[in-house]
Design a protein around this motif. Structure first.
Motif, mmCIF file in Angstrom:
data_model
loop_
_atom_site.group_PDB
_atom_site.id
_atom_site.type_symbol
_atom_site.label_atom_id
_atom_site.label_comp_id
_atom_site.label_asym_id
_atom_site.label_seq_id
_atom_site.Cartn_x
_atom_site.Cartn_y
_atom_site.Cartn_z
ATOM 1 N N ILE A 37 -4.675 -10.943 -7.838
ATOM 2 C CA ILE A 37 -5.247 -11.048 -6.499
ATOM 3 C C ILE A 37 -4.336 -11.861 -5.582
ATOM 4 O O ILE A 37 -4.108 -11.496 -4.423
ATOM 5 C CB ILE A 37 -6.652 -11.680 -6.562
ATOM 6 N N VAL A 38 -3.802 -12.977 -6.097
ATOM 7 C CA VAL A 38 -2.926 -13.828 -5.282
ATOM 8 C C VAL A 38 -1.687 -13.061 -4.846
ATOM 9 O O VAL A 38 -1.323 -13.045 -3.659
ATOM 10 C CB VAL A 38 -2.535 -15.105 -6.052
ATOM 11 N N PHE A 39 -1.007 -12.411 -5.789
ATOM 12 C CA PHE A 39 0.179 -11.628 -5.428
ATOM 13 C C PHE A 39 -0.200 -10.398 -4.598
ATOM 14 O O PHE A 39 0.550 -9.976 -3.714
ATOM 15 C CB PHE A 39 0.938 -11.196 -6.680
ATOM 16 N N GLY A 40 -1.379 -9.833 -4.885
ATOM 17 C CA GLY A 40 -1.837 -8.676 -4.116
ATOM 18 C C GLY A 40 -2.094 -9.007 -2.666
ATOM 19 O O GLY A 40 -2.023 -8.123 -1.802
ATOM 20 N N SER A 41 -2.388 -10.260 -2.378
ATOM 21 C CA SER A 41 -2.629 -10.662 -0.992
ATOM 22 C C SER A 41 -1.359 -10.607 -0.147
ATOM 23 O O SER A 41 -1.435 -10.678 1.088
ATOM 24 C CB SER A 41 -3.213 -12.078 -0.959
ATOM 25 N N PHE A 42 -0.197 -10.504 -0.792
ATOM 26 C CA PHE A 42 1.077 -10.404 -0.071
ATOM 27 C C PHE A 42 1.599 -8.963 -0.017
ATOM 28 O O PHE A 42 2.689 -8.724 0.492
ATOM 29 C CB PHE A 42 2.132 -11.294 -0.730
ATOM 30 N N LYS A 43 0.831 -8.014 -0.556
ATOM 31 C CA LYS A 43 1.282 -6.629 -0.602
ATOM 32 C C LYS A 43 0.770 -5.839 0.600
ATOM 33 O O LYS A 43 -0.222 -6.218 1.232
ATOM 34 C CB LYS A 43 0.786 -5.952 -1.891
ATOM 35 N N GLU A 44 1.455 -4.725 0.879
ATOM 36 C CA GLU A 44 0.943 -3.778 1.851
ATOM 37 C C GLU A 44 -0.252 -3.045 1.243
ATOM 38 O O GLU A 44 -0.308 -2.844 0.033
ATOM 39 C CB GLU A 44 2.024 -2.776 2.250
ATOM 40 N N ASN A 45 -1.184 -2.639 2.079
ATOM 41 C CA ASN A 45 -2.373 -1.974 1.563
ATOM 42 C C ASN A 45 -2.022 -0.666 0.860
ATOM 43 O O ASN A 45 -2.662 -0.287 -0.126
ATOM 44 C CB ASN A 45 -3.362 -1.704 2.701
ATOM 45 N N ALA A 46 -1.017 0.019 1.362
ATOM 46 C CA ALA A 46 -0.603 1.286 0.745
ATOM 47 C C ALA A 46 -0.146 1.068 -0.690
ATOM 48 O O ALA A 46 -0.407 1.898 -1.577
ATOM 49 C CB ALA A 46 0.522 1.922 1.564
ATOM 50 N N GLU A 47 0.539 -0.027 -0.934
ATOM 51 C CA GLU A 47 1.004 -0.328 -2.289
ATOM 52 C C GLU A 47 -0.169 -0.599 -3.220
ATOM 53 O O GLU A 47 -0.171 -0.175 -4.384
ATOM 54 C CB GLU A 47 1.945 -1.538 -2.264
ATOM 55 N N LEU A 48 -1.192 -1.281 -2.711
ATOM 56 C CA LEU A 48 -2.382 -1.550 -3.525
ATOM 57 C C LEU A 48 -3.169 -0.266 -3.799
ATOM 58 O O LEU A 48 -3.720 -0.093 -4.886
ATOM 59 C CB LEU A 48 -3.281 -2.562 -2.814
ATOM 60 N N ARG A 50 -1.988 2.622 -4.209
ATOM 61 C CA ARG A 50 -1.292 3.413 -5.231
ATOM 62 C C ARG A 50 -1.652 2.957 -6.631
ATOM 63 O O ARG A 50 -1.451 3.679 -7.611
ATOM 64 C CB ARG A 50 0.224 3.322 -5.038
ATOM 65 N N GLY A 51 -2.187 1.721 -6.748
ATOM 66 C CA GLY A 51 -2.606 1.206 -8.051
ATOM 67 C C GLY A 51 -1.437 0.685 -8.855
ATOM 68 O O GLY A 51 -0.357 0.391 -8.331
ATOM 69 N N GLY A 52 -1.646 0.578 -10.158
ATOM 70 C CA GLY A 52 -0.609 0.047 -11.037
ATOM 71 C C GLY A 52 -0.880 -1.397 -11.404
ATOM 72 O O GLY A 52 -1.738 -2.070 -10.814
ATOM 73 N N THR A 53 -0.144 -1.874 -12.380
ATOM 74 C CA THR A 53 -0.331 -3.248 -12.869
ATOM 75 C C THR A 53 0.813 -4.169 -12.464
ATOM 76 O O THR A 53 0.911 -5.286 -12.961
ATOM 77 C CB THR A 53 -0.443 -3.241 -14.407
ATOM 78 N N LYS A 54 1.665 -3.711 -11.583
ATOM 79 C CA LYS A 54 2.797 -4.524 -11.140
ATOM 80 C C LYS A 54 2.296 -5.712 -10.335
ATOM 81 O O LYS A 54 1.507 -5.568 -9.398
ATOM 82 C CB LYS A 54 3.737 -3.671 -10.286
ATOM 83 N N LEU A 55 2.758 -6.906 -10.712
ATOM 84 C CA LEU A 55 2.289 -8.117 -10.052
ATOM 85 C C LEU A 55 3.014 -8.385 -8.741
ATOM 86 O O LEU A 55 2.394 -8.541 -7.699
ATOM 87 C CB LEU A 55 2.450 -9.321 -10.992
ATOM 88 N N LEU A 56 4.340 -8.465 -8.792
ATOM 89 C CA LEU A 56 5.115 -8.837 -7.612
ATOM 90 C C LEU A 56 5.111 -7.704 -6.582
ATOM 91 O O LEU A 56 5.288 -6.542 -6.932
ATOM 92 C CB LEU A 56 6.553 -9.181 -8.002
ATOM 93 N N PRO A 57 4.904 -8.057 -5.322
ATOM 94 C CA PRO A 57 4.904 -7.023 -4.277
ATOM 95 C C PRO A 57 6.311 -6.514 -3.983
ATOM 96 O O PRO A 57 7.297 -7.236 -4.168
ATOM 97 C CB PRO A 57 4.326 -7.768 -3.069
ATOM 98 N N GLU A 58 6.397 -5.275 -3.532
ATOM 99 C CA GLU A 58 7.690 -4.720 -3.138
ATOM 100 C C GLU A 58 8.239 -5.450 -1.913
ATOM 101 O O GLU A 58 9.444 -5.613 -1.763
ATOM 102 C CB GLU A 58 7.535 -3.223 -2.828
ATOM 103 N N LYS A 59 7.326 -5.868 -1.056
ATOM 104 C CA LYS A 59 7.696 -6.626 0.134
ATOM 105 C C LYS A 59 6.590 -7.621 0.439
ATOM 106 O O LYS A 59 5.417 -7.264 0.486
ATOM 107 C CB LYS A 59 7.895 -5.675 1.316
ATOM 108 N N PHE A 60 6.953 -8.892 0.602
ATOM 109 C CA PHE A 60 5.960 -9.925 0.873
ATOM 110 C C PHE A 60 5.488 -9.827 2.330
ATOM 111 O O PHE A 60 6.299 -9.909 3.261
ATOM 112 C CB PHE A 60 6.544 -11.315 0.605
#
Length: 288
Positions: A37-48, A50-60
Motif C-alpha cells: 500500500i505504501v509503495f502503491g501510493s506512489f504509483k500511477e493508477n494505471a499501473e495499479l 494492471r495488477g501484479g505483485t511488483k512493489l516498487l513503482p515504475e515512476k514515483f
C-alpha cells in the motif's frame, strides 16, 4: 556425556533456526500488504489497475498525496478520528480500571459468574449483527447525530479483554498495600484512586494503546452512523470514499495515499509506546 551435550546443542540450534525462519515468514506475510500500500501510493493508477505483485513503482508520483488531501476533507476526518480514538481510550481506561480493581479486590455475590461471562465474551464477535439494534437505540435516545454514540459503543465492545488484562495485573499488586491504607482510614474508592491507580500505569498504557488503536481503526460503525453527515466521517471511512473519486475508474492510487496518511499516526504511537505496551501486555496476560 559430551556427546549427548553436543547432540542437545545441535537440536537447540536447529529449533532456533526453524523458529527464526517461521517468524521471518510470518513477519513478511504480515508486512507485505502494508508495504504494498505504501509503495502503491506512489504509483500511477494505471499501473495499479494492471495488477501484479511488483512493489516498487515504475515512476514515483508524489502528487497522489496532494490529490488525496484535496479531494477528501482529510483535516476534518483526522479531527474526527482523533476525537473517536481519544474518547474510546478515556472511557475504556476509566471503566476497565475500576472494573478490574473491583473484580480483583471486592467480594460480592455472583462475582465469579459475572467475570466468567466477561471472559467468555472475549471469544464472541457478533460483528455487524448488532449494528441495526444499536443504531435504532441511538436514534431513539437522539445520539445518532454526534460522535458520542460511536465512542460509547466502540468502547463497550472491548471491555471484556481489557478487564481481563487489568484484573490479571492487579494480582501482581500486594493486598498488604490495601490493608495498610484501610488502617490509615482510606475508603475502598480512595484505595483505588490513591494507591492502586498509580501502580496500574503499565497495564493502563497497554489498555490505552489498544483502545486508541481500536477507535482509530473502527470502520463499520462510523460508516453506518455517518451516512447522513459527511462532516462526522473519520479517516477510515473517508479513505474508502477516495476509491470512487476517479474519472470512471477506481482511484486506487488516491485510496492508497489516503490509507498511508491514516496509518502514520498509529505507527508513530506504537514506536514511542512499545516498551510500555509489551511490559503491560505480558504481565496482564500471564497473571490473568
Amino acid at each position: 556425556m559430551e556427546k549427548s551435550h553436543t547432540v542437545y546443542s545441535k537440536k537447540t540450534k536447529v529449533i532456533r533456526f526453524l523458529l527464526v525462519v517461521f517468524m521471518t515468514v510470518l513477519a513478511a506475510l504480515t508486512l507485505y500488504p502494508v508495504i504494498y500500500i505504501v509503495f502503491g501510493s506512489f504509483k500511477e493508477n494505471a499501473e495499479l489497475l494492471r495488477g501484479g505483485t511488483k512493489l516498487l513503482p515504475e515512476k514515483f508520483i508524489l502528487g497522489n498525496y496532494k490529490k488525496a488531501w484535496q479531494k477528501a476533507n482529510f483535516a476534518r476526518y483526522t479531527i474526527n478520528s482523533i476525537v473517536i480514538s481519544l474518547g474510546v481510550m478515556i472511557v475504556t481506561l476509566i471503566s476497565t480500571s475500576m472494573a478490574g480493581y473491583v473484580f480483583a479486590r471486592k467480594n460480592f455475590k455472583g462475582k465469579e459468574l459475572l467475570y466468567s461471562l466477561f471472559v467468555a465474551f472475549m471469544f464472541v464477535n457478533v460483528g455487524s449483527v448488532t449494528l441495526r439494534p444499536l443504531f435504532e437505540l441511538a436514534v431513539k435516545v437522539k445520539m445518532n447525530t454526534s460522535l458520542l454514540s460511536v465512542i460509547l459503543i466502540a468502547a463497550g465492545t472491548g471491555q471484556a479483554t481489557y478487564i481481563f488484562l487489568v484484573r490479571g495485573f492487579m494480582s501482581t499488586i500486594s493486598k498488604e498495600l490495601d490493608d495498610a491504607a484501610k488502617i490509615d482510614g482510606c475508603t475502598f474508592f480512595q484505595i483505588y484512586y490513591r494507591i492502586t491507580l498509580p501502580l496500574l500505569k503499565p497495564i493502563l498504557a497497554t489498555t490505552g494503546l489498544l483502545s486508541f488503536r481500536a477507535g482509530w481503526n473502527e470502520y463499520i460503525m462510523p460508516l453506518v452512523f455517518t451516512m447522513s453527515n459527511e462532516k462526522m466521517r473519520p479517516l477510515t471511512v473517508g479513505v474508502t470514499m477516495l476509491k470512487n473519486s476517479g474519472d470512471g475508474t477506481a482511484a486506487w492510487n488516491l485510496m492508497f495515499a489516503g490509507a498511508t496518511i491514516s496509518i502514520v499516526p498509529i505507527v508513530v504511537i506504537y514506536i514511542f509506546t512499545s516498551k510500555h505496551f509489551m511490559s503491560g501486555m505480558t504481565a496482564g496476560a500471564v497473571k490473568g
